[in-house]
Structures are given as C-alpha cells and as structure tokens.
Design an enzyme around this catalytic site. Structure first.
Site, PDB file in Angstrom:
ATOM      1  N   LYS A 213      55.114 -29.208  -6.635  1.00 19.12           N
ATOM      2  CA  LYS A 213      55.707 -30.217  -5.761  1.00 19.12           C
ATOM      3  C   LYS A 213      57.068 -30.655  -6.313  1.00 19.12           C
ATOM      4  O   LYS A 213      58.056 -30.701  -5.607  1.00 19.12           O
ATOM      5  CB  LYS A 213      54.745 -31.395  -5.650  1.00 19.12           C
ATOM      6  CG  LYS A 213      55.196 -32.503  -4.734  1.00 19.12           C
ATOM      7  CD  LYS A 213      54.073 -33.512  -4.555  1.00 19.12           C
ATOM      8  CE  LYS A 213      54.579 -34.773  -3.863  1.00 19.12           C
ATOM      9  NZ  LYS A 213      53.511 -35.754  -3.644  1.00 19.12           N
ATOM     10  N   GLY A 274      49.444 -34.236  -4.583  1.00 22.37           N
ATOM     11  CA  GLY A 274      49.089 -32.943  -5.178  1.00 22.37           C
ATOM     12  C   GLY A 274      47.646 -32.547  -4.916  1.00 22.37           C
ATOM     13  O   GLY A 274      47.355 -31.431  -4.485  1.00 22.37           O
ATOM     14  N   ARG A 275      46.721 -33.470  -5.162  1.00 16.64           N
ATOM     15  CA  ARG A 275      45.293 -33.137  -5.012  1.00 16.64           C
ATOM     16  C   ARG A 275      44.853 -33.107  -3.555  1.00 16.64           C
ATOM     17  O   ARG A 275      43.686 -32.839  -3.273  1.00 16.64           O
ATOM     18  CB  ARG A 275      44.450 -34.104  -5.829  1.00 16.64           C
ATOM     19  CG  ARG A 275      44.666 -35.568  -5.494  1.00 16.64           C
ATOM     20  CD  ARG A 275      44.106 -36.469  -6.591  1.00 16.64           C
ATOM     21  NE  ARG A 275      44.422 -37.873  -6.391  1.00 16.64           N
ATOM     22  CZ  ARG A 275      45.553 -38.461  -6.752  1.00 16.64           C
ATOM     23  NH1 ARG A 275      46.529 -37.738  -7.300  1.00 16.64           N
ATOM     24  NH2 ARG A 275      45.751 -39.738  -6.565  1.00 16.64           N
TER      25      ARG A 275
HETATM   26  C1  G6Q Z   1      47.894 -34.372  -8.227  1.00 18.94           C
HETATM   27  C2  G6Q Z   1      48.631 -34.674  -9.436  1.00 18.94           C
HETATM   28  C3  G6Q Z   1      48.847 -33.510 -10.365  1.00 18.94           C
HETATM   29  C4  G6Q Z   1      49.926 -32.539  -9.900  1.00 18.94           C
HETATM   30  C5  G6Q Z   1      50.283 -31.601 -11.044  1.00 18.94           C
HETATM   31  C6  G6Q Z   1      51.322 -30.584 -10.660  1.00 18.94           C
HETATM   32  O1  G6Q Z   1      47.593 -35.177  -7.367  1.00 18.94           O
HETATM   33  O2  G6Q Z   1      49.803 -35.334  -9.149  1.00 18.94           O
HETATM   34  O3  G6Q Z   1      47.676 -32.792 -10.625  1.00 18.94           O
HETATM   35  O4  G6Q Z   1      49.500 -31.832  -8.796  1.00 18.94           O
HETATM   36  O5  G6Q Z   1      50.705 -32.345 -12.142  1.00 18.94           O
HETATM   37  O6  G6Q Z   1      52.490 -31.205 -10.224  1.00 18.94           O
HETATM   38  P1  G6Q Z   1      53.620 -30.368  -9.527  1.00 18.94           P
HETATM   39  O7  G6Q Z   1      53.064 -29.802  -8.277  1.00 18.94           O
HETATM   40  O8  G6Q Z   1      54.749 -31.311  -9.289  1.00 18.94           O
HETATM   41  O9  G6Q Z   1      53.989 -29.263 -10.484  1.00 18.94           O
END
Ligand code: G6Q
Length: 547
Positions: A213, A274-275
């Site tokens: 992300k 992200g989740r």
């Molecule tokens: C999810 C969290 C976390 C995130 C990762 C990867 O809700 O925020 O698990 O998805 O740290 O982050 P990036 O997608 O920004 O690399």
C-alpha cells in the site's frame, strides 16, 4: 460525523450491560446438558442462515434472554448507525481520519458511492477491469517475459495485509487455479524466504507482483530490490523490469522511484485497510491464479454478506451474532481466546489470516475518544484445520482449564471426492461439537468399566461452547462470504467496545523501531549505544558473533 452512541461512552455504561451481567449470573452455572434438556428445540431454533451459510449457534452458553440483551446492546452501542456511517464513506477510522470502504471494493458495477466528490465504485471497477485484462494476458501467454518466454511463475512480494490475504485466498482456491502457473509468496525479510521461493525458478519465466500500500515497507522493499537483482542477474538489461515487475500500491511516486512503470501499477485507495484489502488490487495474484471470472464470483460472495449484515435484523444476522457471542465470552466469561477450526484442508491459512484481521483490528486498549477501556477487548484468535488439530491441542480445549469458544467450519461437499473421506471428516466436526458441549460424566465413564482411579482423568466436563458453520462447498463465492462474515463480526465487536478497529499503531511502531538499530549493527567501528543495558549487550553480542 457519526459516533458510536453507547460504545463511545464505554460498554459498561450501556443500559443493557447490567441486565446482561445478571443474565450471566443465571446462565453461567448451567450446563449445556441442562440447557438443551430444558429447551430441546434450540438445535433447530438457534440457527441463522444467510446467502448459503448456515450458522448453528445453539451450543453456546446462552438463553433467549441473553440473545435478546446482546442484540439490544448492539443497538445501544450504535451498531446500525456506525454500519451506515461505514457504508456511506464517513471517516470512521478517526485516528487516521479515513473512510473505511472495503465494502465498496465489492459493490456491483453500476452502483454508485460518492465520497469526497468521487464515485468510488466506478474507480474500483476501472481498476478491476485493468486487473482482468492483465490477468488474462498472463494466463493466456500473451504477456511474455523479456526474452519472449511465457510467464510460468508469479511471485507476490508483500507482507501483513499485502500478503496474508493473497496467500490465504490462493491456498483456499487452489482447486480453481491454473495449475500450469506456480504462484508463491515472499514476505519475510529473512533472506531464506526469497531464496527458497525462487531457487528452482527461471527469471525469464517469472513475474513479480510487488504489493505494498505504502511502497515503503522495509521487508517488501528489501525483497523487491533483491528480486530485481535476481532477475537482472540473468536477464541483463534494465528494460527487463517492465516485463517482470508490476506493482500494487496507493503510492505512484514510490512505484516510479523503484523503477516500475506506473502503466504496470494497479492502484487502490487509502480507505482500504491492509487487512481488508485482499479483494482490492492486492488480490492481483489471486486473480491471475483463478481468473477474473472467479475473482468476480468471490467479490459477489463478499457483497452478499455485506448486504446481509447491513440489512438483516441482528437476531438473524450472522456476523452480528458471531461478534456479539465473542463479546459475551470475552467480557462475561473472561475467555481470552477463540479457536477457528476449519475442517477443510484448503483453508489451511484461514486461521492465520483471521489472526491479523481480528487481532490487528481489535487489539486496542483505548476507545475512540482516547479514554482507556475498563474491559477486555479483542480476544486472541488461533486455530488449525481439522482433523489435524484433534491430535494435538484439542486436548486442552476438552479437558484444560481455559474456556475456549470454537468456530467449527465445514462444507457439505468436499472438492476432492475420494472414498468415504468426506463423511469421516464431517463426522469429526459433529462429534467434536457434541463432545465439547455435553462431555462425558463420571457415571458414564464408570459404566464403561473404567477403574475408579482413572475416572477423573477420563471424565469430560463439557459445557464448552461452539459455533458450527456450514456451507455447501468451498468456492470463490463462499470464500468471499466467509471473509466478509468475519470482517463484520470484527466490526460488531469493535463497535460494542467503542474502539477504532481500523488503525494499527502497534504495527506502525514495528515499522520504525528497527530503523534506529540497523546502522548500529552495520557500523564498521563499535557504535556508541544508547539503549537499555540488555539491548546494548544484545547488539554487542550479535556484532561479535556474526563475524
Ligand atoms: C494491515 C497493516 C499491515 C500492512 C503491512 C504492509 O492492516 O497495516 O499488516 O498491511 O504492514 O504494509 P504495506 O502494504 O504498506 O507494505
């Protein structure tokens, strides 16, 4: 902006809290044997069905009053209003000042949801169309590698929310995936992950999907750089990057900075946590594996449960009921964990996926207004597929000292019919739920001729609650339904607790902590260390020993 009327003031101040405690005092001493004897119809009555999912929640330590009070509690906490706020794009993620719109990711084409002047559903489908075109071109061999070879291997590089969903979905839907494609996932910054996942692959046939992300995450960027070196070591020219790397991100600038053409980038938005992102462009590897049509079926499954959650009265609302029962056990029974036990080998990573979804969302100790909670929040989720777990940790669930509510998940049809395997699998689901609820009394054990000294050891107290969740078969649509079910269960719990289920400051901490230490490990001369004595000593010991 809407708030959670009751939840924001604290769960214990909600009007139904006191009656719920009183109800608990009368229900808790009763055994499920007695509860079923007094209410023989509950096995048929306490069942809720939606979109082909059947939830039997009769083997929970509740009576009708409990359920009525839990439903009222949800109303008092503002679950309906907060759900509407989420679905309409209000910024309910208050600490990050963001909308929470994963539900928009699966709204059908043609629906419209205007947020900040933009139709987010139109944006979603524009990206889905680009993903579909790209996936098709990889699947049918039109998209070739730099040397003209067909792409045979897809490696998703991402971590956390940019890994767990895609891995879980790929494993869950392997039955539907193109078996000519090798799909792997690299997440850990431990080099072993990259090395083991690529050692037997030809770079000329390998496509990397860099999923992040932010496009700044240490692990992902380190693995992405290593992937580029690995590819170019064989393919030579920098131009090869354009055929072997695509990005999934919200950050076009960083993607371009890494050297990936933004034409090869699939975007999403800050309103996708992200989740909660496996159904966004983060699902690109899933779409390549199963094809765009199957991916669309998965989205339809998500959407069916979104609509159910949004509109169905909570008495018959599967995610709400599951969330409310989790609150019931966490708060009133002091249960600290929930076991998720899928009797479906393809769901092997589902518990791991749910660990992030549930624990990152509801592992919070302050309410939306920053005040500390005076109650337990997010339980620990864990689990393994059945029947394997039965031969290990189920012992503790049956006879240990912890109360562990369990979700048992199974399907009426197996995907690989073979002899009587499936009946044996399902018989175990029913037998476990039955044994956990009703146990085996000392008298029953004695009647089997067991000597007195062994009777206590062979007695099963029972009274262990379970939910039994059934669907017809595991397919993309059902997977979407299952994930949405848990997403909204998490949301229900977070709303009752009045917390922000959509931030993750604990994860952010991890992203910055190590950055200070890396230069101390890599310094050529012994660095000045300003940590506590333990950390300082660990750094020195590591520097001495790694050579
Ligand atoms: C999810 C969290 C976390 C995130 C990762 C990867 O809700 O925020 O698990 O998805 O740290 O982050 P990036 O997608 O920004 O690399």
């Amino acid at each position: 902006m809407s708030s959670a009327p009751g939840g924001a003031a604290g769960m214990r101040s909600l009007p139904s809290w006191g009656p719920l405690q009183e109800n608990h005092a009368s229900v808790a001493p009763r055994h499920l044997r007695e509860i079923f004897a007094d209410d023989p119809g509950r096995g048929e009555r306490l069942v809720a069905e939606a979109a082909g999912l059947r939830l039997d929640y009769s083997k929970n330590r509740v009576d009708d009053e409990t359920l009525g009070l839990l439903v009222t509690l949800a109303g008092e906490a503002g679950l309906r209003e907060r759900t509407e706020a989420m679905f309409s794009g209000e910024r309910i993620n208050v600490t990050e000042d963001r909308s929470v719109l994963h539900v928009a990711l699966r709204m059908p084409r043609g629906r419209s949801l205007i947020v900040d002047g933009r139709d987010v559903v139109a944006d979603v489908h524009e990206v889905l169309d680009r993903m579909a075109a790209f996936s098709r071109s990889v699947r049918d061999g039109e998209w070739t590698g730099h040397t003209g070879k067909r792409i045979r291997n897809i490696i998703n590089i991402g971590i956390g929310g940019s890994d767990l969903g895609p891995v879980m979905a790929y494993r869950a839907l392997r039955h539907y995936s193109d078996r000519d494609l090798t799909v792997r996932f690299v997440s850990n910054v431990d080099a072993t992950d990259f090395v083991e996942k690529t050692r037997d692959l030809d770079p000329a046939e390998t496509l990397f999907v860099i999923a992040s992300k932010t496009f700044t995450t240490l692990e992902t960027m380190t693995n992405a750089r290593t992937a580029r070196e690995w590819s170019l070591a064989t393919l030579g020219e920098e131009a090869a990057v354009a055929r072997h790397f695509v990005a999934v991100s919200t950050n076009a600038e960083e993607v371009a900075g890494f050297g990936i053409d933004t034409d090869n980038m699939f975007g999403f938005w800050d309103w996708v946590g992200g989740r909660y992102s496996m159904d966004s462009a983060i699902g690109l590897s899933t779409m390549i594996a199963i094809g765009p049509e199957r991916f669309a079926e998965m989205l339809a499954g998500f959407h069916a449960i979104d609509e159910h959650f949004r509109t169905e009265p909570y008495e018959r609302n599967l995610p709400a009921l599951m969330g409310l029962l989790n609150v019931w056990y966490a708060e009133l029974f002091g249960a600290e964990t929930v076991a998720v036990l899928p009797y479906e080998q393809y769901l092997e990573r589902f518990p791991a996926y749910l660990q992030q979804l549930t624990m990152e969302s509801n592992g919070k100790h302050v309410r939306l207004d920053g005040a500390a909670v005076d109650y337990a929040t997010g339980p620990i989720f864990w689990g393994e597929p059945g029947t394997n777990g039965q031969h290990s940790f189920y012992q503790l669930i049956h006879q240990g000292t912890h109360l562990i509510p369990c979700d048992l998940i199974f399907f009426a049809r197996g995907l690989n019919p073979l002899g009587d395997h499936h009946d044996l699998l399902v018989a175990n689901v029913f037998a476990q739920a039955e044994a956990l609820a009703f146990g085996k009394t000392a008298d029953e054990v004695r009647a089997e001729g067991v000597p007195d000294r062994l009777v206590p050891h062979k007695t099963f107290e029972g009274n262990r609650p379970t939910n039994v969740l059934m669907a017809e078969r595991l397919d993309p649509e059902t997977l979407g339904k299952l994930v949405a079910l848990y997403e909204h269960s998490v949301f229900t719990q977070g709303t009752i607790w009045g917390i922000d289920s959509f931030d993750q400051w604990g994860v952010e901490l991890g992203k910055t902590l190590a950055k200070r230490i890396v230069p101390e490990l890599q310094a050529t001369t012994d660095p000045e260390l300003g940590h506590d004595s333990s950390t300082n000593a660990l750094i020195r010991a590591y520097r001495r020993r790694r050579g």
